[in-house]
Design a protein around this motif. Sequence first.
Motif, PDB file in Angstrom:
ATOM      1  N   ILE A  94       1.111  -1.339  -0.094  1.00  0.00           N
ATOM      2  CA  ILE A  94       0.055   0.087  -0.289  1.00  0.00           C
ATOM      3  C   ILE A  94       0.496   1.688  -0.104  1.00  0.00           C
ATOM      4  CG2 ILE A  94      -1.567   0.878   1.747  1.00  0.00           C
ATOM      5  CD1 ILE A  94      -2.600  -1.174   2.128  1.00  0.00           C
ATOM      6  N   GLY A  95       1.640   1.463   0.240  1.00  0.00           N
ATOM      7  CA  GLY A  95       2.917   1.985   1.513  1.00  0.00           C
ATOM      8  C   GLY A  95       3.752   2.701  -0.421  1.00  0.00           C
ATOM      9  N   VAL A  96       3.977   1.298  -1.092  1.00  0.00           N
ATOM     10  CA  VAL A  96       4.585   1.626  -2.318  1.00  0.00           C
ATOM     11  C   VAL A  96       3.191   2.297  -3.534  1.00  0.00           C
ATOM     12  CG1 VAL A  96       5.284   0.712  -4.339  1.00  0.00           C
ATOM     13  CG2 VAL A  96       6.372  -0.300  -2.340  1.00  0.00           C
ATOM     14  N   LEU A  97       2.242   1.788  -3.092  1.00  0.00           N
ATOM     15  CA  LEU A  97       1.486   2.394  -4.333  1.00  0.00           C
ATOM     16  C   LEU A  97       0.855   4.391  -4.005  1.00  0.00           C
ATOM     17  CD1 LEU A  97      -1.947  -0.044  -3.968  1.00  0.00           C
ATOM     18  CD2 LEU A  97       0.084  -0.424  -5.951  1.00  0.00           C
ATOM     19  N   VAL A  98       1.360   4.686  -2.629  1.00  0.00           N
ATOM     20  CA  VAL A  98       1.411   5.950  -1.897  1.00  0.00           C
ATOM     21  C   VAL A  98       2.276   6.521  -2.947  1.00  0.00           C
ATOM     22  CG1 VAL A  98       0.930   6.921  -0.476  1.00  0.00           C
ATOM     23  CG2 VAL A  98      -0.475   5.148  -0.249  1.00  0.00           C
ATOM     24  N   ILE A  99       3.300   6.048  -2.838  1.00  0.00           N
ATOM     25  CA  ILE A  99       4.046   6.766  -3.540  1.00  0.00           C
ATOM     26  C   ILE A  99       4.515   7.076  -4.581  1.00  0.00           C
ATOM     27  CG2 ILE A  99       7.364   6.709  -3.680  1.00  0.00           C
ATOM     28  CD1 ILE A  99       7.052   5.542  -0.750  1.00  0.00           C
ATOM     29  N   VAL A 100       4.194   6.099  -5.534  1.00  0.00           N
ATOM     30  CA  VAL A 100       4.390   5.735  -6.670  1.00  0.00           C
ATOM     31  C   VAL A 100       2.729   6.446  -7.935  1.00  0.00           C
ATOM     32  CG1 VAL A 100       6.266   3.916  -7.394  1.00  0.00           C
ATOM     33  CG2 VAL A 100       3.372   3.590  -7.442  1.00  0.00           C
ATOM     34  N   ARG A 101       1.619   5.976  -6.570  1.00  0.00           N
ATOM     35  CA  ARG A 101       0.315   5.903  -7.899  1.00  0.00           C
ATOM     36  C   ARG A 101       0.189   6.210  -8.425  1.00  0.00           C
ATOM     37  NH1 ARG A 101       1.014  12.662  -7.021  1.00  0.00           N
ATOM     38  NH2 ARG A 101       3.763  11.853  -6.681  1.00  0.00           N
ATOM     39  N   PRO A 102       0.107   4.947  -9.095  1.00  0.00           N
ATOM     40  CA  PRO A 102      -0.026   4.477 -10.227  1.00  0.00           C
ATOM     41  C   PRO A 102      -1.597   4.790 -11.087  1.00  0.00           C
ATOM     42  CG  PRO A 102      -0.474   2.805  -8.631  1.00  0.00           C
ATOM     43  CD  PRO A 102      -0.225   3.525  -8.077  1.00  0.00           C
ATOM     44  N   GLY A 103      -1.905   5.621 -11.818  1.00  0.00           N
ATOM     45  CA  GLY A 103      -3.343   6.207 -12.412  1.00  0.00           C
ATOM     46  C   GLY A 103      -2.830   8.081 -11.996  1.00  0.00           C
ATOM     47  N   VAL A 104      -2.099   8.299 -11.350  1.00  0.00           N
ATOM     48  CA  VAL A 104      -2.016   9.719 -11.677  1.00  0.00           C
ATOM     49  C   VAL A 104      -0.749  10.421 -12.590  1.00  0.00           C
ATOM     50  CG1 VAL A 104      -1.250  12.371  -9.958  1.00  0.00           C
ATOM     51  CG2 VAL A 104      -2.714   9.781  -8.950  1.00  0.00           C
ATOM     52  N   GLY A 105      -1.424  10.395 -13.644  1.00  0.00           N
ATOM     53  CA  GLY A 105       0.812  10.923 -14.996  1.00  0.00           C
ATOM     54  C   GLY A 105       0.888   9.612 -14.534  1.00  0.00           C
ATOM     55  N   MET A 106       1.862   9.701 -15.798  1.00  0.00           N
ATOM     56  CA  MET A 106       3.127   8.799 -15.850  1.00  0.00           C
ATOM     57  C   MET A 106       3.524   7.781 -15.038  1.00  0.00           C
ATOM     58  SD  MET A 106       3.843   6.000 -18.537  1.00  0.00           S
ATOM     59  CE  MET A 106       3.280   7.178 -19.851  1.00  0.00           C
ATOM     60  N   VAL A 107       3.773   6.619 -14.645  1.00  0.00           N
ATOM     61  CA  VAL A 107       4.586   6.405 -13.051  1.00  0.00           C
ATOM     62  C   VAL A 107       5.861   6.049 -13.873  1.00  0.00           C
ATOM     63  CG1 VAL A 107       4.954   4.685 -12.036  1.00  0.00           C
ATOM     64  CG2 VAL A 107       2.594   4.904 -12.537  1.00  0.00           C
TER      65      VAL A 107
ATOM     66  N   ALA B 274      15.234  14.460   1.604  1.00  0.00           N
ATOM     67  CA  ALA B 274      15.101  15.099   0.891  1.00  0.00           C
ATOM     68  C   ALA B 274      15.307  16.852   0.893  1.00  0.00           C
ATOM     69  CB  ALA B 274      13.204  15.217   1.487  1.00  0.00           C
ATOM     70  N   VAL B 275      15.809  17.182   2.275  1.00  0.00           N
ATOM     71  CA  VAL B 275      16.464  18.273   2.351  1.00  0.00           C
ATOM     72  C   VAL B 275      17.749  17.968   1.966  1.00  0.00           C
ATOM     73  CG1 VAL B 275      17.926  19.730   4.546  1.00  0.00           C
ATOM     74  CG2 VAL B 275      15.576  17.962   5.335  1.00  0.00           C
ATOM     75  N   VAL B 276      17.886  17.019   1.616  1.00  0.00           N
ATOM     76  CA  VAL B 276      19.437  17.451   1.034  1.00  0.00           C
ATOM     77  C   VAL B 276      19.473  17.537  -0.860  1.00  0.00           C
ATOM     78  CG1 VAL B 276      21.402  16.014   0.400  1.00  0.00           C
ATOM     79  CG2 VAL B 276      21.178  15.780   2.619  1.00  0.00           C
ATOM     80  N   GLY B 277      18.433  16.822  -1.063  1.00  0.00           N
ATOM     81  CA  GLY B 277      17.474  17.106  -1.824  1.00  0.00           C
ATOM     82  C   GLY B 277      16.727  18.670  -2.450  1.00  0.00           C
ATOM     83  N   TYR B 278      16.660  19.253  -1.982  1.00  0.00           N
ATOM     84  CA  TYR B 278      15.541  20.083  -1.581  1.00  0.00           C
ATOM     85  C   TYR B 278      17.549  21.686  -2.111  1.00  0.00           C
ATOM     86  CZ  TYR B 278      13.497  24.304  -0.861  1.00  0.00           C
ATOM     87  OH  TYR B 278      12.890  26.202  -1.463  1.00  0.00           O
ATOM     88  N   TYR B 279      17.784  21.255  -1.178  1.00  0.00           N
ATOM     89  CA  TYR B 279      18.762  22.542  -0.820  1.00  0.00           C
ATOM     90  C   TYR B 279      20.006  22.302  -2.481  1.00  0.00           C
ATOM     91  CZ  TYR B 279      17.697  24.577   3.000  1.00  0.00           C
ATOM     92  OH  TYR B 279      16.637  24.978   3.662  1.00  0.00           O
TER      93      TYR B 279
ATOM     94  N   ASP C 103       8.018  16.023  -1.879  1.00  0.00           N
ATOM     95  CA  ASP C 103       6.675  15.519  -2.081  1.00  0.00           C
ATOM     96  C   ASP C 103       5.879  14.952  -0.946  1.00  0.00           C
ATOM     97  OD1 ASP C 103       4.288  14.437  -3.325  1.00  0.00           O
ATOM     98  OD2 ASP C 103       5.707  13.382  -4.741  1.00  0.00           O
ATOM     99  N   LEU C 104       5.016  15.462  -0.550  1.00  0.00           N
ATOM    100  CA  LEU C 104       4.476  14.880   0.923  1.00  0.00           C
ATOM    101  C   LEU C 104       3.695  13.353   0.675  1.00  0.00           C
ATOM    102  CD1 LEU C 104       2.379  17.797   2.157  1.00  0.00           C
ATOM    103  CD2 LEU C 104       4.662  16.649   2.461  1.00  0.00           C
TER     104      LEU C 104
END
Length: 293
Positions: free
Chosen positions: A143-156, A258-263, A270-271
Motif C-alpha cells: 500500500i505504501g508503494v502505491l501511495v508513493i508511485v500513485r499509478p493512474g496519476v500521470g505516467m508512473v 529530501a532536505v539534501v535534494g531540496y538544497y 513531495d508529501l
Amino acid sequence: MSNETLSVQAEPRSQFGQGLVWMALSMASFIGMSVGSRELAATLSIQQVLFFRALVGLFVILALGRALLPELRGLKLIRLHLVRNVVHFVAQYLWTIGVVLLPLASVFALEFTMPIWVAFFAWIFLKERLTTPRILATIGGFIGVLVIVRPGVGMVDPAAGLVLIAAAGYGLSLIFVKQLTRQCSPGAIVVWMILIQLPLGFFAALTDWREVHVTDVPWMLVAGLGALAAHYCQAQALKRLDASVVMPIDFLRVPLAAVVGYYSYAEAIDLWVFLGGGIILFSNYRAVMAERR
C-alpha cells in the motif's frame, strides 16, 4: 548508591548514545554515497560509477584487510560469495539508475520495502515461518508503494520500478549474507564483495566508457568511502541497539535525503513520499515489535 551500581546503570545509556552516533554516521554515509554517485553519473556512465566505487573500496581493504588473508585463502563458500555479489551488483546498478533519475527521498522510501523482500526470501530459502505480522507488513508495504508511485496519476516513472527490483535484490543479497555469516567473518564478506564486484564493474564499464576527469576524483572518494562507511557504521549501530530501534532511526534517511535534494538539486519535497514511506515504516515496525513479543 554505590559506584558499581552507577556504572552498571550508565553502561546501557552509554551504549545507546554510541549507537545513535553510529546510526547518524551511517545515514550521512548513505546520503553521501548517493550524492557522490549522482554527481559522477553526470559525466560518467553508471557502470563506471559502480567500478570506481569498488576501486576506492579496493584501496581501503588493501590497507586494512591483511589480517583476513588466512581466511580468504581458504575460499570458504566461494560459490555463494559469487552468487551473492552478482545479485548485489545488479541491484546496485538498478538502484543507482534510480538515484540519478528520481528524487533522493523517493529512492530511499522505495528502498524501505527491502524488509518485506527479506521476509519473503527467508521463507523460501531459509524455511523461516511467514507469520501473520510479516504478511501484514507485506500488505502495508505494498500500500505504501502505491501511495508513493500513485499509478493512474500521470505516467508512473519506470525508474521507481527499477528501485523496487533493486530492493528485492538487496533483500535476496541479505539472505545470502546471513547464510555466509555462519562460516565467514563480516570482514571477509566485505573483502570478497570488493574483489568480485570490482572486475564485474570494470567489464561493465568497458561497454560504456567515458572520459574521466580530475574533477571526478573527489566524487569517486565520496561515493566509494560513503558506501563502505555506511555498512560499517550500520553494523556498529546494530551491535549497540536492537534492530527494532535501528529501523525507525534509519528511516530518517527519507526526510534527510529530501532536505539534501531540496538544497542541492532543487527537488520539490513531495508529501506523498513521506505518507507512503510512513505506511511502509509503520507496517515493518509493527511486524518487528510483534516478532519480539
